[in-house]
Design a protein around this motif. Sequence first.
Motif, PDB file in Angstrom:
ATOM      1  N   MET A   1      12.090   2.528  13.201  1.00  0.00           N
ATOM      2  CA  MET A   1      10.900   3.149  12.639  1.00  0.00           C
ATOM      3  C   MET A   1      10.616   2.541  11.271  1.00  0.00           C
ATOM      4  SD  MET A   1       8.816   5.569  13.498  1.00  0.00           S
ATOM      5  CE  MET A   1       7.551   6.546  12.791  1.00  0.00           C
ATOM      6  N   ASN A   2       9.390   2.095  11.091  1.00  0.00           N
ATOM      7  CA  ASN A   2       8.997   1.515   9.811  1.00  0.00           C
ATOM      8  C   ASN A   2       8.748   2.606   8.785  1.00  0.00           C
ATOM      9  OD1 ASN A   2       9.016  -1.072  10.882  1.00  0.00           O
ATOM     10  ND2 ASN A   2       6.887  -0.959  11.506  1.00  0.00           N
ATOM     11  N   LYS A   3       8.993   2.263   7.535  1.00  0.00           N
ATOM     12  CA  LYS A   3       8.742   3.188   6.437  1.00  0.00           C
ATOM     13  C   LYS A   3       7.307   2.984   5.964  1.00  0.00           C
ATOM     14  CE  LYS A   3      10.017   3.669   1.666  1.00  0.00           C
ATOM     15  NZ  LYS A   3       9.522   2.612   0.833  1.00  0.00           N
ATOM     16  N   LYS A   4       6.607   4.081   5.716  1.00  0.00           N
ATOM     17  CA  LYS A   4       5.242   3.989   5.202  1.00  0.00           C
ATOM     18  C   LYS A   4       5.266   3.429   3.784  1.00  0.00           C
ATOM     19  CE  LYS A   4       2.450   7.205   7.801  1.00  0.00           C
ATOM     20  NZ  LYS A   4       1.740   6.202   8.551  1.00  0.00           N
ATOM     21  N   VAL A   5       4.320   2.533   3.524  1.00  0.00           N
ATOM     22  CA  VAL A   5       4.144   1.987   2.178  1.00  0.00           C
ATOM     23  C   VAL A   5       2.694   2.215   1.781  1.00  0.00           C
ATOM     24  CG1 VAL A   5       5.956   0.241   2.417  1.00  0.00           C
ATOM     25  CG2 VAL A   5       3.604  -0.324   3.059  1.00  0.00           C
ATOM     26  N   THR A   6       2.441   2.153   0.493  1.00  0.00           N
ATOM     27  CA  THR A   6       1.054   2.249   0.032  1.00  0.00           C
ATOM     28  C   THR A   6       0.541   0.843  -0.244  1.00  0.00           C
ATOM     29  OG1 THR A   6       1.690   2.500  -2.277  1.00  0.00           O
ATOM     30  CG2 THR A   6       1.386   4.537  -0.993  1.00  0.00           C
ATOM     31  N   LEU A   7      -0.763   0.718  -0.223  1.00  0.00           N
ATOM     32  CA  LEU A   7      -1.391  -0.579  -0.463  1.00  0.00           C
ATOM     33  C   LEU A   7      -0.985  -1.131  -1.829  1.00  0.00           C
ATOM     34  CD1 LEU A   7      -3.257  -2.698   0.760  1.00  0.00           C
ATOM     35  CD2 LEU A   7      -5.202  -1.428  -0.162  1.00  0.00           C
ATOM     36  N   LYS A   8      -0.913  -0.255  -2.830  1.00  0.00           N
ATOM     37  CA  LYS A   8      -0.549  -0.731  -4.178  1.00  0.00           C
ATOM     38  C   LYS A   8       0.895  -1.221  -4.245  1.00  0.00           C
ATOM     39  CE  LYS A   8       0.786   3.750  -5.992  1.00  0.00           C
ATOM     40  NZ  LYS A   8       0.399   4.895  -6.755  1.00  0.00           N
ATOM     41  N   ASP A   9       1.735  -0.820  -3.276  1.00  0.00           N
ATOM     42  CA  ASP A   9       3.131  -1.287  -3.243  1.00  0.00           C
ATOM     43  C   ASP A   9       3.261  -2.684  -2.651  1.00  0.00           C
ATOM     44  OD1 ASP A   9       4.076   1.103  -4.310  1.00  0.00           O
ATOM     45  OD2 ASP A   9       4.372   2.008  -2.326  1.00  0.00           O
ATOM     46  N   ILE A  10       2.277  -3.098  -1.871  1.00  0.00           N
ATOM     47  CA  ILE A  10       2.401  -4.378  -1.162  1.00  0.00           C
ATOM     48  C   ILE A  10       1.360  -5.413  -1.589  1.00  0.00           C
ATOM     49  CG2 ILE A  10       3.449  -3.294   0.861  1.00  0.00           C
ATOM     50  CD1 ILE A  10       0.668  -3.611   2.251  1.00  0.00           C
ATOM     51  N   ALA A  11       0.469  -5.029  -2.512  1.00  0.00           N
ATOM     52  CA  ALA A  11      -0.592  -5.955  -2.906  1.00  0.00           C
ATOM     53  C   ALA A  11      -0.985  -5.744  -4.359  1.00  0.00           C
ATOM     54  CB  ALA A  11      -1.820  -5.757  -2.004  1.00  0.00           C
ATOM     55  N   ILE A  12      -1.407  -6.824  -4.978  1.00  0.00           N
ATOM     56  CA  ILE A  12      -2.046  -6.743  -6.292  1.00  0.00           C
ATOM     57  C   ILE A  12      -3.508  -6.449  -6.026  1.00  0.00           C
ATOM     58  CG2 ILE A  12      -2.743  -8.060  -8.331  1.00  0.00           C
ATOM     59  CD1 ILE A  12      -0.174  -9.719  -7.938  1.00  0.00           C
ATOM     60  N   MET A  13      -4.053  -5.491  -6.735  1.00  0.00           N
ATOM     61  CA  MET A  13      -5.455  -5.127  -6.553  1.00  0.00           C
ATOM     62  C   MET A  13      -6.160  -5.196  -7.892  1.00  0.00           C
ATOM     63  SD  MET A  13      -4.967  -1.970  -3.866  1.00  0.00           S
ATOM     64  CE  MET A  13      -6.287  -1.146  -4.627  1.00  0.00           C
ATOM     65  N   GLN A  14      -7.367  -5.742  -7.868  1.00  0.00           N
ATOM     66  CA  GLN A  14      -8.170  -5.800  -9.085  1.00  0.00           C
ATOM     67  C   GLN A  14      -9.632  -5.903  -8.715  1.00  0.00           C
ATOM     68  OE1 GLN A  14      -6.784  -9.438 -10.917  1.00  0.00           O
ATOM     69  NE2 GLN A  14      -8.605 -10.499 -10.221  1.00  0.00           N
ATOM     70  N   SER A  15     -10.461  -5.517  -9.632  1.00  0.00           N
ATOM     71  CA  SER A  15     -11.901  -5.632  -9.425  1.00  0.00           C
ATOM     72  C   SER A  15     -12.320  -7.077  -9.632  1.00  0.00           C
ATOM     73  CB  SER A  15     -12.623  -4.729 -10.423  1.00  0.00           C
ATOM     74  OG  SER A  15     -14.012  -4.900 -10.303  1.00  0.00           O
ATOM     75  N   PRO A 133     -13.194   4.057  -5.517  1.00  0.00           N
ATOM     76  CA  PRO A 133     -12.283   3.714  -6.617  1.00  0.00           C
ATOM     77  C   PRO A 133     -11.075   2.911  -6.128  1.00  0.00           C
ATOM     78  CG  PRO A 133     -12.823   6.061  -6.640  1.00  0.00           C
ATOM     79  CD  PRO A 133     -13.314   5.503  -5.334  1.00  0.00           C
ATOM     80  N   GLN A 134     -10.685   1.964  -6.944  1.00  0.00           N
ATOM     81  CA  GLN A 134      -9.521   1.145  -6.638  1.00  0.00           C
ATOM     82  C   GLN A 134      -8.272   2.009  -6.530  1.00  0.00           C
ATOM     83  OE1 GLN A 134      -9.283  -2.499  -8.944  1.00  0.00           O
ATOM     84  NE2 GLN A 134      -7.080  -2.245  -9.121  1.00  0.00           N
ATOM     85  N   SER A 135      -8.193   3.059  -7.349  1.00  0.00           N
ATOM     86  CA  SER A 135      -7.028   3.943  -7.319  1.00  0.00           C
ATOM     87  C   SER A 135      -6.890   4.629  -5.957  1.00  0.00           C
ATOM     88  CB  SER A 135      -7.118   4.988  -8.429  1.00  0.00           C
ATOM     89  OG  SER A 135      -8.303   5.757  -8.289  1.00  0.00           O
ATOM     90  N   VAL A 136      -8.012   4.973  -5.343  1.00  0.00           N
ATOM     91  CA  VAL A 136      -7.985   5.601  -4.015  1.00  0.00           C
ATOM     92  C   VAL A 136      -7.494   4.593  -2.980  1.00  0.00           C
ATOM     93  CG1 VAL A 136      -9.422   6.590  -2.180  1.00  0.00           C
ATOM     94  CG2 VAL A 136      -9.771   7.291  -4.561  1.00  0.00           C
ATOM     95  N   MET A 137      -7.993   3.362  -3.077  1.00  0.00           N
ATOM     96  CA  MET A 137      -7.544   2.325  -2.140  1.00  0.00           C
ATOM     97  C   MET A 137      -6.050   2.088  -2.257  1.00  0.00           C
ATOM     98  SD  MET A 137     -10.410  -0.520  -1.608  1.00  0.00           S
ATOM     99  CE  MET A 137      -9.463  -1.020  -0.198  1.00  0.00           C
ATOM    100  N   GLY A 138      -5.548   2.107  -3.484  1.00  0.00           N
ATOM    101  CA  GLY A 138      -4.126   1.860  -3.702  1.00  0.00           C
ATOM    102  C   GLY A 138      -3.220   2.864  -3.031  1.00  0.00           C
ATOM    103  N   GLU A 139      -3.735   4.058  -2.772  1.00  0.00           N
ATOM    104  CA  GLU A 139      -2.935   5.114  -2.151  1.00  0.00           C
ATOM    105  C   GLU A 139      -2.976   5.093  -0.618  1.00  0.00           C
ATOM    106  OE1 GLU A 139      -0.790   6.948  -3.785  1.00  0.00           O
ATOM    107  OE2 GLU A 139      -1.447   5.989  -5.646  1.00  0.00           O
ATOM    108  N   ILE A 140      -3.733   4.190  -0.028  1.00  0.00           N
ATOM    109  CA  ILE A 140      -3.764   4.085   1.437  1.00  0.00           C
ATOM    110  C   ILE A 140      -2.357   3.787   1.932  1.00  0.00           C
ATOM    111  CG2 ILE A 140      -4.587   2.709   3.395  1.00  0.00           C
ATOM    112  CD1 ILE A 140      -7.178   2.249   1.806  1.00  0.00           C
ATOM    113  N   GLN A 141      -1.926   4.552   2.927  1.00  0.00           N
ATOM    114  CA  GLN A 141      -0.589   4.366   3.485  1.00  0.00           C
ATOM    115  C   GLN A 141      -0.666   3.639   4.817  1.00  0.00           C
ATOM    116  OE1 GLN A 141       1.381   8.148   3.722  1.00  0.00           O
ATOM    117  NE2 GLN A 141       1.885   8.131   1.550  1.00  0.00           N
ATOM    118  N   LEU A 142       0.329   2.794   5.064  1.00  0.00           N
ATOM    119  CA  LEU A 142       0.409   2.109   6.349  1.00  0.00           C
ATOM    120  C   LEU A 142       1.853   1.788   6.675  1.00  0.00           C
ATOM    121  CD1 LEU A 142      -0.381  -1.636   6.123  1.00  0.00           C
ATOM    122  CD2 LEU A 142      -0.532  -0.251   4.084  1.00  0.00           C
TER     123      LEU A 142
END
Length: 187
Positions: A1-15, A133-142
């Motif tokens: 079973m894979n562990k859920k990660v957030t987008l901000k944990d696996i990617a650099i995000m910026q405007s 908001p970028q902050s909302v995107m960063g919290e997306i879990q996958l």
Amino acid sequence: MNKKVTLKDIAIMQSGIYMKTDSQGEVRYLQVKDVNSENKLDYTQIATVINTGINDKHWLKNGDLLFAAKGGSNYCIQYEGTERSTIASSSFIIIRPVISNILPEFLCCFLNTSSILGMLKNAAVGTGIQVIPQSVMGEIQLDIPSIEVQRLVVEMDRLRKEGECIRSEIDILKQSLQDQLLMDSLK
């Protein structure tokens, strides 16, 4: 079973960056209008800007994802181009995966799913122009599946899009045939 990660944990995000376009510019400046109906970048009419000391973090890299975060149409596309020649406008959130076990094209497919886009649209802010908001995107879990499964998802998505194009072409041909038959019957 894979562990859920957030987008901000696996990617650099910026405007992206806001710049004034200039026909004498040497830097390509990607804007929302440069994305065609198939969610592909169309470089034929792309605007340019003058490099006035653009910060290194703003230069797009091959494999970067561009998420259209402003306005009523939200989507993710993958940048496939040369480095140090192109920047993205502030209408985009640039997502740069920083782990090796995720394919950018898989992440792009994931961000384009109706459930993710719907969730993001519900989180949009602003009274005039809606902005995700970028902050909302960063919290997306996958969950990150194996590379093999990611490749299968990407290929299925490509085939689905190809099928949609073929169906659209068939509909146009059917309409053309119907119109021609109607016109011939009136002669």
